[in-house]
Design a protein around this motif. Structure first.
Motif, PDB file in Angstrom:
ATOM      1  N   GLY A 109      42.634  47.001  46.232  1.00 39.01           N
ATOM      2  CA  GLY A 109      42.178  47.976  45.255  1.00 39.01           C
ATOM      3  C   GLY A 109      41.756  49.298  45.883  1.00 39.01           C
ATOM      4  N   HIS A 144      45.406  40.127  45.602  1.00 40.26           N
ATOM      5  CA  HIS A 144      44.467  39.024  45.875  1.00 40.26           C
ATOM      6  C   HIS A 144      43.944  38.272  44.656  1.00 40.26           C
ATOM      7  CE1 HIS A 144      40.344  41.334  45.873  1.00 40.26           C
ATOM      8  NE2 HIS A 144      41.157  41.807  44.951  1.00 40.26           N
ATOM      9  N   ASP A 163      37.747  49.790  46.980  1.00 37.74           N
ATOM     10  CA  ASP A 163      36.996  50.028  45.752  1.00 37.74           C
ATOM     11  C   ASP A 163      35.504  49.708  45.889  1.00 37.74           C
ATOM     12  OD1 ASP A 163      37.755  47.383  45.989  1.00 37.74           O
ATOM     13  OD2 ASP A 163      38.764  47.272  44.051  1.00 37.74           O
ATOM     14  N   ASP A 180      37.702  43.933  49.660  1.00 36.94           N
ATOM     15  CA  ASP A 180      37.812  44.532  48.325  1.00 36.94           C
ATOM     16  C   ASP A 180      36.507  44.247  47.570  1.00 36.94           C
ATOM     17  OD1 ASP A 180      40.245  45.418  46.254  1.00 36.94           O
ATOM     18  OD2 ASP A 180      38.644  44.287  45.265  1.00 36.94           O
ATOM     19  N   VAL A 181      36.114  45.163  46.671  1.00 34.20           N
ATOM     20  CA  VAL A 181      34.836  44.994  45.972  1.00 34.20           C
ATOM     21  C   VAL A 181      34.852  43.774  45.054  1.00 34.20           C
ATOM     22  CG1 VAL A 181      35.248  46.403  43.892  1.00 34.20           C
ATOM     23  CG2 VAL A 181      32.951  46.329  44.922  1.00 34.20           C
ATOM     24  N   HIS A 182      36.062  43.314  44.699  1.00 32.01           N
ATOM     25  CA  HIS A 182      36.206  42.139  43.844  1.00 32.01           C
ATOM     26  C   HIS A 182      36.544  40.907  44.676  1.00 32.01           C
ATOM     27  CE1 HIS A 182      37.425  45.718  41.395  1.00 32.01           C
ATOM     28  NE2 HIS A 182      36.544  45.180  40.573  1.00 32.01           N
TER      29      HIS A 182
END
Ligand code: ZN
Length: 328
Positions: A307, A140, A265, A178-180
């Motif tokens: 992640g 991503h 993540d 995702d954490v990002h």
């Protein structure tokens, strides 16, 4: 075609697929890199030990053809990935400072995107209700012409274009937990009203994008929806956000297919993030998104690993995600 999928009002039944190919283990990032083959091995080990794997349909994975990779990436970049991998004999070659590639990386990256295409084919054929793609490298952060943040090809973005141009799917919803922030996916569909990009992520954080006022532009204004959350957010914060923000937005958009950028993540044990999600939290988020797919597009959903670097947290979270996708 823009089909009017049957809205059953209840959960759809059917089989959940697992798209995995051993080529994903051949992307060697070196001994100190968090995005490592052991991630895949840890997940497979738990799926085998728990008996969950034998309840899933194995999806044969193929290479993503250049014609599909170049729906999102420039031909020059696709050639660059292949060339870098050929040069990386015995030592890594870096595609950007975070993304080392090895001799097996180009093959792994093609199989990662190809897994999404294969899963999409099976779901569109009605052979599977939904599917999870256990792939690496993740996707991503990858943009049209370069790798970024451990990502080589943007697997989900390629999958969305494939659904539209191979299968005639009209509107695709991408849910990215995702954490990002998925800067690459956002960029791919920034001006496109047919692909809705929803991201919940830690903010401010890597890669820096994903503020709430980033909403798309031109015809695509309003079909990018960023939901930044502060570090320390827990299951309840995520679930509240999904119910309050994602559900009405998805209902307003009316997707024909749902793709999930499933990074794990944001787990509380994760060392590359500061969120507090649990395995149960991921199962419940999966339930919300699966419920949307069931109500809005006949259950059609393909989820793709992004992640998740703590091996135990990753394996447990993927298992919880798969159990929720499967329904029991
Ligand atoms: Zn991430």
């Amino acid at each position: 075609m823009h089909q009017h999928w049957e809205r059953s009002g209840g959960a759809t039944t059917g089989t959940t697929g697992l798209a995995y190919h051993p080529a994903s283990l051949e992307h060697d990032t070196g001994p100190m890199h968090p995005e490592r083959p052991e991630r895949i091995r840890a997940v497979l080990s738990l799926l085998d030990r728990s008996g969950l794997r034998q309840e899933l349909a194995a999806v044969p994975v193929r290479d993503a053809e250049d014609a599909w990779l170049t729906q999102v990436h420039t031909p020059q970049y696709v050639a660059e990935v292949t060339a870098a991998s050929r040069l990386a004999i015995g030592h890594p070659v870096y595609l950007g400072h975070e993304t080392p590639v090895s001799a097996g990386s180009a093959g792994a990256a093609r199989k990662a995107a190809g897994a999404v295409l294969a899963a999409a084919d099976r779901v569109m054929a009605g052979e599977l209700k939904n599917a999870f793609c256990l792939v690496r490298p993740p996707g991503h952060h990858a943009v049209a012409d370069h790798a970024m943040g451990f990502c080589v090809f943007n697997n989900v973005a390629v999958g969305a274009r494939y659904l539209q141009r191979r299968h005639g799917v009209g509107r695709v919803l991408i849910v990215d937990w995702d954490v990002h922030h998925g800067n690459g996916t956002q960029a791919a569909f920034w001006t496109d009203p047919t692909v809705f990009y929803f991201s919940v992520h830690q903010y401010p954080f890597y890669p820096g994008s994903g503020a709430a006022d980033e909403r798309g532009a031109g015809a695509g204004e309003g079909t990018t929806l960023n939901a930044p959350l502060p570090a320390g957010s827990d299951d309840k914060a995520y679930l509240d956000l999904f119910e309050r923000v994602l559900v009405p937005a998805a209902e307003g958009f009316g997707p024909d297919f749902v793709l999930v950028s499933a990074g794990f993540d944001a787990h509380r044990a994760e060392f590359l993030g500061d969120m507090r999600l649990t395995e149960d939290g991921f199962a419940r988020l999966t339930g919300v998104v699966k419920g949307l797919a069931d109500r809005l597009c006949g259950g059609r959903l393909v989820s793709v690993l992004e992640g998740g670097y703590d091996l135990d947290a990753l394996a447990g979270s993927v298992a919880a995600h798969l159990a929720a996708l499967k329904g029991s």
